[in-house]
Scaffold this motif. Sequence first.
Motif, mmCIF file in Angstrom:
data_model
loop_
_atom_site.group_PDB
_atom_site.id
_atom_site.type_symbol
_atom_site.label_atom_id
_atom_site.label_comp_id
_atom_site.label_asym_id
_atom_site.label_seq_id
_atom_site.Cartn_x
_atom_site.Cartn_y
_atom_site.Cartn_z
ATOM 1 N N UNK A 176 0.809 -1.224 0.000
ATOM 2 C CA UNK A 176 0.000 0.000 0.000
ATOM 3 C C UNK A 176 0.839 1.269 0.000
ATOM 4 N N UNK A 177 0.218 2.358 -0.400
ATOM 5 C CA UNK A 177 0.787 3.686 -0.204
ATOM 6 C C UNK A 177 0.370 4.147 1.188
ATOM 7 N N UNK A 178 1.309 4.727 1.929
ATOM 8 C CA UNK A 178 1.073 5.115 3.323
ATOM 9 C C UNK A 178 0.904 6.627 3.433
ATOM 10 N N UNK A 179 -0.175 7.037 4.054
ATOM 11 C CA UNK A 179 -0.476 8.458 4.224
ATOM 12 C C UNK A 179 -0.684 8.781 5.702
ATOM 13 N N UNK A 180 -0.498 10.057 6.019
ATOM 14 C CA UNK A 180 -0.813 10.549 7.359
ATOM 15 C C UNK A 180 -1.803 11.698 7.217
ATOM 16 N N UNK A 181 -3.076 11.424 7.463
ATOM 17 C CA UNK A 181 -4.077 12.489 7.439
ATOM 18 C C UNK A 181 -4.367 13.025 8.835
ATOM 19 N N UNK A 182 -3.716 12.461 9.857
ATOM 20 C CA UNK A 182 -3.843 13.014 11.214
ATOM 21 C C UNK A 182 -3.307 14.433 11.266
ATOM 22 N N UNK A 183 -2.189 14.650 10.585
ATOM 23 C CA UNK A 183 -1.556 15.967 10.641
ATOM 24 C C UNK A 183 -2.454 17.037 10.020
ATOM 25 N N UNK A 184 -3.005 16.747 8.846
ATOM 26 C CA UNK A 184 -3.888 17.732 8.215
ATOM 27 C C UNK A 184 -5.178 17.871 9.005
ATOM 28 N N UNK A 185 -5.634 16.771 9.633
ATOM 29 C CA UNK A 185 -6.828 16.852 10.463
ATOM 30 C C UNK A 185 -6.636 17.757 11.655
ATOM 31 N N UNK A 186 -5.483 17.603 12.328
ATOM 32 C CA UNK A 186 -5.189 18.460 13.473
ATOM 33 C C UNK A 186 -5.051 19.912 13.031
ATOM 34 N N UNK A 187 -4.372 20.130 11.921
ATOM 35 C CA UNK A 187 -4.156 21.494 11.443
ATOM 36 C C UNK A 187 -5.479 22.187 11.115
ATOM 37 N N UNK A 188 -6.336 21.524 10.375
ATOM 38 C CA UNK A 188 -7.598 22.144 9.973
ATOM 39 C C UNK A 188 -8.515 22.386 11.167
ATOM 40 N N UNK A 189 -8.548 21.452 12.104
ATOM 41 C CA UNK A 189 -9.437 21.596 13.259
ATOM 42 C C UNK A 189 -8.963 22.687 14.214
ATOM 43 N N UNK A 247 -10.797 22.735 21.411
ATOM 44 C CA UNK A 247 -11.145 21.918 20.241
ATOM 45 C C UNK A 247 -11.159 20.468 20.691
ATOM 46 N N UNK A 248 -12.271 19.777 20.447
ATOM 47 C CA UNK A 248 -12.344 18.382 20.877
ATOM 48 C C UNK A 248 -11.844 17.431 19.792
ATOM 49 N N UNK A 249 -11.713 16.162 20.147
ATOM 50 C CA UNK A 249 -11.176 15.180 19.220
ATOM 51 C C UNK A 249 -12.083 14.866 18.055
ATOM 52 N N UNK A 250 -13.382 15.114 18.201
ATOM 53 C CA UNK A 250 -14.308 14.872 17.103
ATOM 54 C C UNK A 250 -13.956 15.761 15.910
ATOM 55 N N UNK A 251 -13.585 16.999 16.190
ATOM 56 C CA UNK A 251 -13.254 17.946 15.115
ATOM 57 C C UNK A 251 -12.043 17.474 14.319
ATOM 58 N N UNK A 252 -11.002 17.029 15.022
ATOM 59 C CA UNK A 252 -9.821 16.514 14.336
ATOM 60 C C UNK A 252 -10.147 15.252 13.553
ATOM 61 N N UNK A 253 -10.900 14.345 14.163
ATOM 62 C CA UNK A 253 -11.249 13.083 13.502
ATOM 63 C C UNK A 253 -12.069 13.335 12.239
ATOM 64 N N UNK A 254 -12.972 14.296 12.297
ATOM 65 C CA UNK A 254 -13.779 14.620 11.127
ATOM 66 C C UNK A 254 -12.908 15.157 9.997
#
Length: 257
Positions: A102-115, A220-227
Amino acid sequence: MWTNKDTRLFCSVSSHPGNFGCSLYNAAFDHLGYNAIYKPLKCDTISQFVDIVRYAQSYSISGMSVSMPFKKVAINLGTYGDDDARDTGNANTLFWYQLPSPACYNTDSVGFERANIDILKQASFATIIGKGAVSDSVQYVLEKYSILSVRFSSREKLKHPLAMNDFDWLINCSPIGMDHVSDGLFTEKFIKPFKYVSDVVLNKETNLIKIAKKLGKPHVNGVSMSLEQLCAQFRLYTHLEAPRSVFQEVLKGNGYV
């Protein structure tokens, strides 16, 4: 929507799986008429996780959301899909482009940044609780905004960092606040000196967030980052924009907002 031989399969893998991603993804697939389903999977050991990834294509899995504690393992099971995965050393998203690995991505970082974009534009120093994969992603984002940070394990006996009167942002990247983890750390006394509070735990109101609300702290709660991370992930998987209005309805219906 009925499934058939062409239905794409996406899944999440976690030691403590929940229904957050499942609810959002399947609602989006149904709304868009996209022929796919999403299923959470429980995984207890690293060896089990490696086997799931190894045989994913054999079971027609197109994409995989990776949760704790497998993100640092996931990055070593494929190729870098983006700079965030490479630079943080962990991946929360695996996607197969009809290739063996697979190709490996990290969308946690962009999630945290946007939230947390509003706080990122104001904070100067951050205290991060937790030293796992998510804290690596959070620190990566903080460095982009020239925000200094220190990290502590949730098990360490912390001397309050604000004795120096510098650290203005408290960020919880530890499991504290998850349903199976007790909170013996966050108290009003501990939280009060901070200007801003953020939590990455997928819960509308962890104890940390409840106290932050009580004290009137911007939070900011974790729901915002997860979304936000899921929206970025959804685009990777489908090449479509995530239907945010659908997501908001699902979140409201499930008590997340």
